[in-house]
Design an enzyme around this catalytic site. Structure first.
Site, PDB file in Angstrom:
ATOM      1  N   LYS A   1     -14.309   4.840   4.997  1.00  0.00           N
ATOM      2  CA  LYS A   1     -13.501   4.286   3.897  1.00  0.00           C
ATOM      3  C   LYS A   1     -14.065   2.921   3.520  1.00  0.00           C
ATOM      4  O   LYS A   1     -14.252   2.059   4.376  1.00  0.00           O
ATOM      5  CB  LYS A   1     -12.044   4.120   4.315  1.00  0.00           C
ATOM      6  CG  LYS A   1     -11.184   3.509   3.213  1.00  0.00           C
ATOM      7  CD  LYS A   1      -9.718   3.540   3.569  1.00  0.00           C
ATOM      8  CE  LYS A   1      -9.235   2.315   4.287  1.00  0.00           C
ATOM      9  NZ  LYS A   1      -9.049   1.136   3.435  1.00  0.00           N
TER      10      LYS A   1
ATOM     11  N   HIS B   1      -4.852   1.112 -11.040  1.00  0.00           N
ATOM     12  CA  HIS B   1      -3.541   1.082 -11.712  1.00  0.00           C
ATOM     13  C   HIS B   1      -3.719   0.346 -13.039  1.00  0.00           C
ATOM     14  O   HIS B   1      -3.821  -0.876 -13.063  1.00  0.00           O
ATOM     15  CB  HIS B   1      -2.514   0.349 -10.826  1.00  0.00           C
ATOM     16  CG  HIS B   1      -1.115   0.427 -11.336  1.00  0.00           C
ATOM     17  ND1 HIS B   1      -0.041  -0.030 -10.619  1.00  0.00           N
ATOM     18  CD2 HIS B   1      -0.608   0.926 -12.472  1.00  0.00           C
ATOM     19  CE1 HIS B   1       1.075   0.174 -11.305  1.00  0.00           C
ATOM     20  NE2 HIS B   1       0.747   0.753 -12.442  1.00  0.00           N
ATOM     21  N   ASP B   2      -3.786   1.091 -14.151  1.00  0.00           N
ATOM     22  CA  ASP B   2      -3.962   0.468 -15.467  1.00  0.00           C
ATOM     23  C   ASP B   2      -3.523   1.499 -16.509  1.00  0.00           C
ATOM     24  O   ASP B   2      -2.971   2.549 -16.147  1.00  0.00           O
ATOM     25  CB  ASP B   2      -5.436   0.044 -15.651  1.00  0.00           C
ATOM     26  CG  ASP B   2      -5.587  -1.148 -16.594  1.00  0.00           C
ATOM     27  OD1 ASP B   2      -4.908  -1.168 -17.646  1.00  0.00           O
ATOM     28  OD2 ASP B   2      -6.380  -2.047 -16.282  1.00  0.00           O
TER      29      ASP B   2
ATOM     30  N   THR C   1       2.897   0.469   2.171  1.00  0.00           N
ATOM     31  CA  THR C   1       3.666   0.343   3.421  1.00  0.00           C
ATOM     32  C   THR C   1       4.117  -1.109   3.643  1.00  0.00           C
ATOM     33  O   THR C   1       4.939  -1.377   4.500  1.00  0.00           O
ATOM     34  CB  THR C   1       2.863   0.843   4.640  1.00  0.00           C
ATOM     35  OG1 THR C   1       1.538   0.348   4.551  1.00  0.00           O
ATOM     36  CG2 THR C   1       2.835   2.354   4.688  1.00  0.00           C
TER      37      THR C   1
ATOM     38  N   ARG D   1      -9.174  -0.956  12.993  1.00  0.00           N
ATOM     39  CA  ARG D   1      -9.418  -1.784  14.180  1.00  0.00           C
ATOM     40  C   ARG D   1      -9.473  -1.051  15.514  1.00  0.00           C
ATOM     41  O   ARG D   1     -10.255  -1.460  16.378  1.00  0.00           O
ATOM     42  CB  ARG D   1      -8.389  -2.922  14.205  1.00  0.00           C
ATOM     43  CG  ARG D   1      -8.695  -3.972  13.138  1.00  0.00           C
ATOM     44  CD  ARG D   1      -7.514  -4.806  12.791  1.00  0.00           C
ATOM     45  NE  ARG D   1      -6.486  -4.026  12.095  1.00  0.00           N
ATOM     46  CZ  ARG D   1      -5.338  -4.519  11.672  1.00  0.00           C
ATOM     47  NH1 ARG D   1      -5.052  -5.785  11.894  1.00  0.00           N
ATOM     48  NH2 ARG D   1      -4.482  -3.759  11.031  1.00  0.00           N
TER      49      ARG D   1
ATOM     50  N   GLN E   1       0.298  -3.633  11.902  1.00  0.00           N
ATOM     51  CA  GLN E   1       0.901  -2.346  11.509  1.00  0.00           C
ATOM     52  C   GLN E   1       2.254  -2.197  12.206  1.00  0.00           C
ATOM     53  O   GLN E   1       2.409  -2.621  13.351  1.00  0.00           O
ATOM     54  CB  GLN E   1      -0.015  -1.173  11.897  1.00  0.00           C
ATOM     55  CG  GLN E   1      -1.360  -1.154  11.181  1.00  0.00           C
ATOM     56  CD  GLN E   1      -1.277  -0.618   9.760  1.00  0.00           C
ATOM     57  OE1 GLN E   1      -0.192  -0.557   9.177  1.00  0.00           O
ATOM     58  NE2 GLN E   1      -2.405  -0.259   9.188  1.00  0.00           N
TER      59      GLN E   1
ATOM     60  N   PRO F   1      -3.776   4.621 -19.082  1.00  0.00           N
ATOM     61  CA  PRO F   1      -4.510   5.868 -18.836  1.00  0.00           C
ATOM     62  C   PRO F   1      -5.970   5.835 -19.288  1.00  0.00           C
ATOM     63  O   PRO F   1      -6.866   6.251 -18.542  1.00  0.00           O
ATOM     64  CB  PRO F   1      -3.702   6.913 -19.618  1.00  0.00           C
ATOM     65  CG  PRO F   1      -2.306   6.382 -19.588  1.00  0.00           C
ATOM     66  CD  PRO F   1      -2.448   4.879 -19.685  1.00  0.00           C
ATOM     67  N   ASN F   2      -6.245   5.312 -20.465  1.00  0.00           N
ATOM     68  CA  ASN F   2      -7.619   5.344 -20.976  1.00  0.00           C
ATOM     69  C   ASN F   2      -8.561   4.513 -20.097  1.00  0.00           C
ATOM     70  O   ASN F   2      -9.690   4.926 -19.813  1.00  0.00           O
ATOM     71  CB  ASN F   2      -7.626   4.826 -22.423  1.00  0.00           C
ATOM     72  CG  ASN F   2      -8.977   4.981 -23.068  1.00  0.00           C
ATOM     73  OD1 ASN F   2      -9.553   6.073 -23.056  1.00  0.00           O
ATOM     74  ND2 ASN F   2      -9.517   3.890 -23.596  1.00  0.00           N
ATOM     75  N   THR F   3      -8.089   3.373 -19.650  1.00  0.00           N
ATOM     76  CA  THR F   3      -8.923   2.506 -18.806  1.00  0.00           C
ATOM     77  C   THR F   3      -9.175   3.164 -17.455  1.00  0.00           C
ATOM     78  O   THR F   3     -10.296   3.148 -16.932  1.00  0.00           O
ATOM     79  CB  THR F   3      -8.216   1.144 -18.624  1.00  0.00           C
ATOM     80  OG1 THR F   3      -8.022   0.574 -19.908  1.00  0.00           O
ATOM     81  CG2 THR F   3      -9.031   0.197 -17.763  1.00  0.00           C
TER      82      THR F   3
ATOM     83  N   LYS G   1      -7.534   1.887  -5.238  1.00  0.00           N
ATOM     84  CA  LYS G   1      -6.123   1.901  -5.701  1.00  0.00           C
ATOM     85  C   LYS G   1      -5.984   1.482  -7.170  1.00  0.00           C
ATOM     86  O   LYS G   1      -5.342   0.481  -7.490  1.00  0.00           O
ATOM     87  CB  LYS G   1      -5.260   0.993  -4.828  1.00  0.00           C
ATOM     88  CG  LYS G   1      -5.257   1.364  -3.352  1.00  0.00           C
ATOM     89  CD  LYS G   1      -4.259   0.502  -2.592  1.00  0.00           C
ATOM     90  CE  LYS G   1      -4.184   0.829  -1.130  1.00  0.00           C
ATOM     91  NZ  LYS G   1      -5.356   0.437  -0.349  1.00  0.00           N
TER      92      LYS G   1
ATOM     93  N   ASP H   1     -11.474   3.330  -1.565  1.00  0.00           N
ATOM     94  CA  ASP H   1     -10.047   2.972  -1.580  1.00  0.00           C
ATOM     95  C   ASP H   1      -9.832   1.765  -2.487  1.00  0.00           C
ATOM     96  O   ASP H   1      -9.689   0.639  -2.016  1.00  0.00           O
ATOM     97  CB  ASP H   1      -9.646   2.673  -0.124  1.00  0.00           C
ATOM     98  CG  ASP H   1      -8.205   2.228   0.043  1.00  0.00           C
ATOM     99  OD1 ASP H   1      -7.390   2.472  -0.861  1.00  0.00           O
ATOM    100  OD2 ASP H   1      -7.909   1.635   1.097  1.00  0.00           O
TER     101      ASP H   1
HETATM  102  O1  C5P Z   1      -7.213  -1.597  11.211  1.00  0.00           O
HETATM  103  P1  C5P Z   1      -6.242  -0.532  10.782  1.00  0.00           P
HETATM  104  O2  C5P Z   1      -6.386   0.777  11.559  1.00  0.00           O
HETATM  105  O3  C5P Z   1      -4.820  -1.018  10.708  1.00  0.00           O
HETATM  106  O4  C5P Z   1      -6.732  -0.203   9.289  1.00  0.00           O
HETATM  107  C1  C5P Z   1      -6.044   0.678   8.438  1.00  0.00           C
HETATM  108  C2  C5P Z   1      -6.728   0.745   7.111  1.00  0.00           C
HETATM  109  O5  C5P Z   1      -5.932   1.521   6.222  1.00  0.00           O
HETATM  110  C3  C5P Z   1      -6.938  -0.602   6.427  1.00  0.00           C
HETATM  111  O6  C5P Z   1      -8.142  -0.506   5.649  1.00  0.00           O
HETATM  112  C4  C5P Z   1      -5.737  -0.736   5.527  1.00  0.00           C
HETATM  113  O7  C5P Z   1      -5.999  -1.529   4.400  1.00  0.00           O
HETATM  114  C5  C5P Z   1      -5.524   0.723   5.103  1.00  0.00           C
HETATM  115  N1  C5P Z   1      -4.177   1.061   4.646  1.00  0.00           N
HETATM  116  C6  C5P Z   1      -3.039   0.884   5.419  1.00  0.00           C
HETATM  117  N2  C5P Z   1      -1.801   1.227   4.929  1.00  0.00           N
HETATM  118  C7  C5P Z   1      -1.684   1.734   3.703  1.00  0.00           C
HETATM  119  C8  C5P Z   1      -2.823   1.941   2.907  1.00  0.00           C
HETATM  120  C9  C5P Z   1      -4.063   1.585   3.418  1.00  0.00           C
HETATM  121  O8  C5P Z   1      -3.139   0.435   6.556  1.00  0.00           O
HETATM  122  N3  C5P Z   1      -0.490   2.095   3.259  1.00  0.00           N
END
Ligand code: C5P
Length: 233
Positions: free
Chosen positions: A32, A63-64, A119, A211, A190, A66-68, A61, A59
């Site tokens: 990713k 968000h704009d 999240t 990580r 997390q 539709p055309n863009t 993400k 990744d």
């Molecule tokens: O280091 P870790 O395992 O926490 O990394 C999780 C990856 O997933 C990071 O790149 C984080 O930005 C991404 N991510 C997340 N939660 C989300 C969307 C993406 O942890 N809802």
């Protein structure tokens, strides 16, 4: 594509990323690339990792309007990435336009998944800042259904939500789930985490692991442990 482990390459530049990947001799993990690395290095980092034989989840993400988004997705699709994403809050017309933009001249396209609610958003901030008063679990499922209606391939969600998303949107609708930790591991920032083994039981299709692999003393062993718990029988 079957179940797989995706390593989150949350590094600040190409040299750190390549040094990390050099440890994986003979292995080509699904990777990713997020905003930090992409904005630092640009499309060249995607090309370099594709040339090394990796599948890529880009990744960014989007968000704009539709055309863009349609035109931006065409640019990303030309990089030959395997999986890309956008925010479902951009609404169904934006998601439909994104799909159109992704289609390549040969008819193929990368898989497209949607972020439902981040999240980092909880019930309180969603009500206060976004004026959305429904329960957050329902909002997540509603956005997932919108993504399916628009023709997307799945969503990014917590592994804890993967079972419900499959129940509501079908078993073929992909769930790509970060928030993975080994049973004895540090949670870091997390909050709602599961082990690779539990993510498999709940029904995630892909786990995104940062990580626990990138900061491990032996990243290759940590990656193989994820594969053993999540993919292998
Ligand atoms: O280091 P870790 O395992 O926490 O990394 C999780 C990856 O997933 C990071 O790149 C984080 O930005 C991404 N991510 C997340 N939660 C989300 C969307 C993406 O942890 N809802």
């Amino acid at each position: 594509m079957g179940k797989d482990v995706i390593i989150a390459c949350d590094f600040k530049n190409a040299s750190e990323t390549l040094a990390f990947l050099d440890r994986f001799t003979g292995k080509k993990p699904f990777l990713k690339i997020g905003m930090e690395l992409f904005y630092a290095e640009g499309p060249s980092i995607v090309r370099a990792l594709k040339e090394r034989g990796h599948k890529i989840f880009l990744d960014l993400k989007l968000h704009d309007i539709p055309n863009t988004v349609k035109k931006a997705m065409a640019s990303l699709s030309a990089l030959d990435v395997d999986l890309v994403n956008l925010h479902a809050s951009g609404t169904v017309p934006m998601m439909e336009a994104a799909l159109e933009g992704l289609r390549r001249p040969d008819g193929s396209r990368p898989l497209l998944i949607a972020v439902t609610q981040l999240t980092s958003t909880d019930q309180e901030t969603m009500e206060r800042d976004l004026l959305i008063k429904e329960p957050i679990d329902e909002v997540v499922l509603h956005y997932a259904l919108n993504a399916r209606r628009a023709g997307l391939d799945g969503v990014v969600c917590s592994p804890l939500e993967a079972g419900k998303v499959h129940e509501r949107c079908g078993k073929d609708f992909l769930t790509v789930t970060p928030g993975i930790r080994f049973a004895e591991g540090e949670r870091g920032d997390q909050r709602r985490v599961t082990t690779p083994e539990d993510a498999k039981k709940i029904g995630s299709d892909y786990i995104v692991v940062g990580r626990p692999i990138t900061a491990a003393a032996d990243p290759v062993a940590a990656y193989e442990r994820c594969l053993a718990e999540f993919v292998d029988e």
